[in-house]
Design a protein around this motif. Structure first.
Motif, PDB file in Angstrom:
ATOM      1  N   ILE A 136      11.716   3.993  -2.513  1.00 48.38           N
ATOM      2  CA  ILE A 136      11.084   2.824  -1.893  1.00 48.38           C
ATOM      3  C   ILE A 136      10.743   3.129  -0.441  1.00 48.38           C
ATOM      4  O   ILE A 136       9.659   2.799   0.055  1.00 48.38           O
ATOM      5  CB  ILE A 136      11.991   1.591  -2.008  1.00 48.38           C
ATOM      6  N   ALA A 137      11.679   3.778   0.259  1.00 46.37           N
ATOM      7  CA  ALA A 137      11.437   4.157   1.654  1.00 46.37           C
ATOM      8  C   ALA A 137      10.230   5.091   1.765  1.00 46.37           C
ATOM      9  O   ALA A 137       9.393   4.942   2.660  1.00 46.37           O
ATOM     10  CB  ALA A 137      12.678   4.815   2.244  1.00 46.37           C
ATOM     11  N   LEU A 138      10.119   6.045   0.850  1.00 49.16           N
ATOM     12  CA  LEU A 138       8.973   6.952   0.885  1.00 49.16           C
ATOM     13  C   LEU A 138       7.671   6.193   0.624  1.00 49.16           C
ATOM     14  O   LEU A 138       6.622   6.520   1.193  1.00 49.16           O
ATOM     15  CB  LEU A 138       9.160   8.068  -0.143  1.00 49.16           C
ATOM     16  N   GLY A 139       7.738   5.180  -0.232  1.00 44.31           N
ATOM     17  CA  GLY A 139       6.570   4.344  -0.453  1.00 44.31           C
ATOM     18  C   GLY A 139       6.150   3.600   0.798  1.00 44.31           C
ATOM     19  O   GLY A 139       4.953   3.473   1.100  1.00 44.31           O
ATOM     20  N   LEU A 140       7.130   3.124   1.560  1.00 46.10           N
ATOM     21  CA  LEU A 140       6.827   2.427   2.804  1.00 46.10           C
ATOM     22  C   LEU A 140       6.275   3.380   3.859  1.00 46.10           C
ATOM     23  O   LEU A 140       5.380   3.012   4.629  1.00 46.10           O
ATOM     24  CB  LEU A 140       8.077   1.703   3.314  1.00 46.10           C
ATOM     25  N   HIS A 141       6.796   4.605   3.903  1.00 42.75           N
ATOM     26  CA  HIS A 141       6.217   5.612   4.793  1.00 42.75           C
ATOM     27  C   HIS A 141       4.745   5.832   4.447  1.00 42.75           C
ATOM     28  O   HIS A 141       3.886   5.903   5.339  1.00 42.75           O
ATOM     29  CB  HIS A 141       6.970   6.941   4.668  1.00 42.75           C
ATOM     30  N   ALA A 142       4.445   5.957   3.144  1.00 46.21           N
ATOM     31  CA  ALA A 142       3.069   6.193   2.720  1.00 46.21           C
ATOM     32  C   ALA A 142       2.180   4.997   3.051  1.00 46.21           C
ATOM     33  O   ALA A 142       1.033   5.160   3.481  1.00 46.21           O
ATOM     34  CB  ALA A 142       3.035   6.488   1.222  1.00 46.21           C
ATOM     35  N   PHE A 143       2.708   3.787   2.855  1.00 41.49           N
ATOM     36  CA  PHE A 143       1.952   2.569   3.138  1.00 41.49           C
ATOM     37  C   PHE A 143       1.623   2.469   4.629  1.00 41.49           C
ATOM     38  O   PHE A 143       0.469   2.239   5.023  1.00 41.49           O
ATOM     39  CB  PHE A 143       2.763   1.363   2.685  1.00 41.49           C
TER      40      PHE A 143
END
Length: 421
Positions: A136-143
């Protein structure tokens, strides 16, 4: 630490297949606040003129949602409070993690059971979910990176997204510790119990452990270093499926799995450091010993390189080819006052578990790259003596010796990272 580039050959990266280039048609504010949609209906308006119709809903673990709230506060000027995951739903929501909303579960299902993240607009919701908190954290970094790099969705303090916005990444071979290290992200290690390998007659000392993607292999020896057995467990069920005959593996200090040859390889260690005992991975038949040119109390195999890294006594670092010809010979530079044990690896780094001595309250992993350069140390939250670690089937594992009445305790080693801004 110098950042490097990591390549994920099995990764599927779908980065906002429809970009933020659509210009939203401004919608007049509804009574009581801003609307969440444009007049044309092709975008959702998350923030405009420091107002928002959206509520930010967190999972049971608020860390990632808090990081996103900080990002939104900085970029839009709006302070989003975090709603409980089981709060009453409202029309416009930003959902982070495993909330009670059906949109969160539906987004997770899109990953197909493969580790990864997804960030998408789903109706009137912006949904961020992943296979665990780190994803989830990596998704937020990408976002965040997407918004800051394109400047199309985020115009000044106004934020809108097309209704077909999606970011998605999956990877069945994530090598997550390496991924986080290479991105220089801060993270913690946690341990989760997997299985216990009980003493077998007088062979109760846990030593090396390894995996081949389908099975775990754990070696147990007696206290006199005269006999040993290898036990084989199904990764999917955790059930024991086979056990080798007794053999003399010396101290059995470490073990690895040669995927090219289909062999379990036991490093004798101690005074027999130049002796390895291989076993057939399928049948666990003990094969003739292998003599190698360097001392080995720790060993790990790299499928990508079809070769090994070897160490002994916490002072040496060798890389060899598949026939154990030495390609790299370096001295270890770490000395942290822990007891050196075995080793494990992924395709970016080599990890040396070290167990605590008096006064220490944790184990550590000492990290090197495959060129023999020291990288960092990672704390493992246990005072039990670690023996070996390995990476297989997308996860890291660490083996502990829990005493003569317990034997081996195998744990999954979980890296946890939260998005911060």
């Amino acid at each position: 630490m110098k950042k490097s580039r990591i390549v994920y050959p099995l990764a599927l990266l779908l980065a906002s297949v429809l970009s933020c280039n659509k210009t939203p048609v401004e919608q007049p504010p509804a009574e009581g606040g801003i609307s969440g949609e444009t007049a044309a209906g092709d975008s959702i308006v998350i923030a405009r003129n420091r107002e928002s119709a959206f509520t930010l809903v967190r999972s049971g673990m608020p860390g990632n949602a808090s990081g996103l709230a900080s990002f939104l506060k900085d970029r839009t000027g709006i302070r989003f409070s975090l709603s409980d995951p089981y709060s009453e739903p409202v029309d416009y929501e930003i959902l982070v993690g495993a909330t009670s909303r059906p949109e969160s579960a539906a987004a997770l299902q899109e990953l197909g059971g493969v580790p990864g993240y997804i960030v998408r607009v789903s109706g009137k919701k912006l949904v961020v979910n992943g296979s665990d908190e780190t994803w989830i954290a990596l998704g937020l970094h990408a976002f965040a990176s997407r918004l800051l790099s394109t400047k199309d969705c985020l115009r000044g303090e106004n934020l809108s997204l097309p209704k077909d916005f999606v970011l998605k990444e999956t990877d069945s071979d994530p090598q997550m510790i390496a991924r986080l290290l290479l991105k220089n992200y801060k993270f913690s290690l946690y341990i989760k119990p997997v299985l216990n390998c009980s003493p077998i007659d007088d062979m109760y000392v846990a030593q090396g452990a390894a995996g081949d993607g389908k099975y775990f292999y754990l070696v147990m020896r007696d206290s006199k270093d005269t006999k040993a057995v290898v036990c084989k467990y199904d990764i999917a069920t955790g059930l024991k499926v086979a056990q080798s005959e007794q053999f003399n593996g010396g101290h059995c200090n470490d073990m690895t799995f040669d995927t090219a040859g289909g062999r379990v390889i036991v490093a004798h260690g101690m005074s027999e450091g130049k002796i390895l005992t291989p076993l057939d991975g399928e049948s666990l038949k003990v094969l003739p010993n292998i003599n190698i040119p360097v001392g080995s109390g720790a060993i790990t195999y790299s499928p990508k390189r079809n070769g090994y890294a070897i160490s002994q006594g916490g002072s040496t670092f060798y890389v060899t080819d598949s026939s154990f010809k030495v390609l790299l010979d370096k001295d270890r530079t770490d000395n942290f006052g822990y007891t050196s044990q075995g080793m494990g690896s992924d395709e970016s780094f080599v990890y040396f578990p070290q167990s605590p001595v008096s006064g220490k309250t944790d184990n550590i992993l000492v990290v090197y790259d495959w060129d023999g350069k020291f990288i960092t140390t990672l704390s493992v939250p246990s005072t039990v003596e670690s023996e070996s670690m390995f990476y297989t089937a997308g996860k890291y594992y660490i083996n502990f010796y829990a005493g003569s009445k317990v034997g081996a305790q195998l744990y999954e080693l979980q890296p946890v990272h939260y998005y911060t801004y």
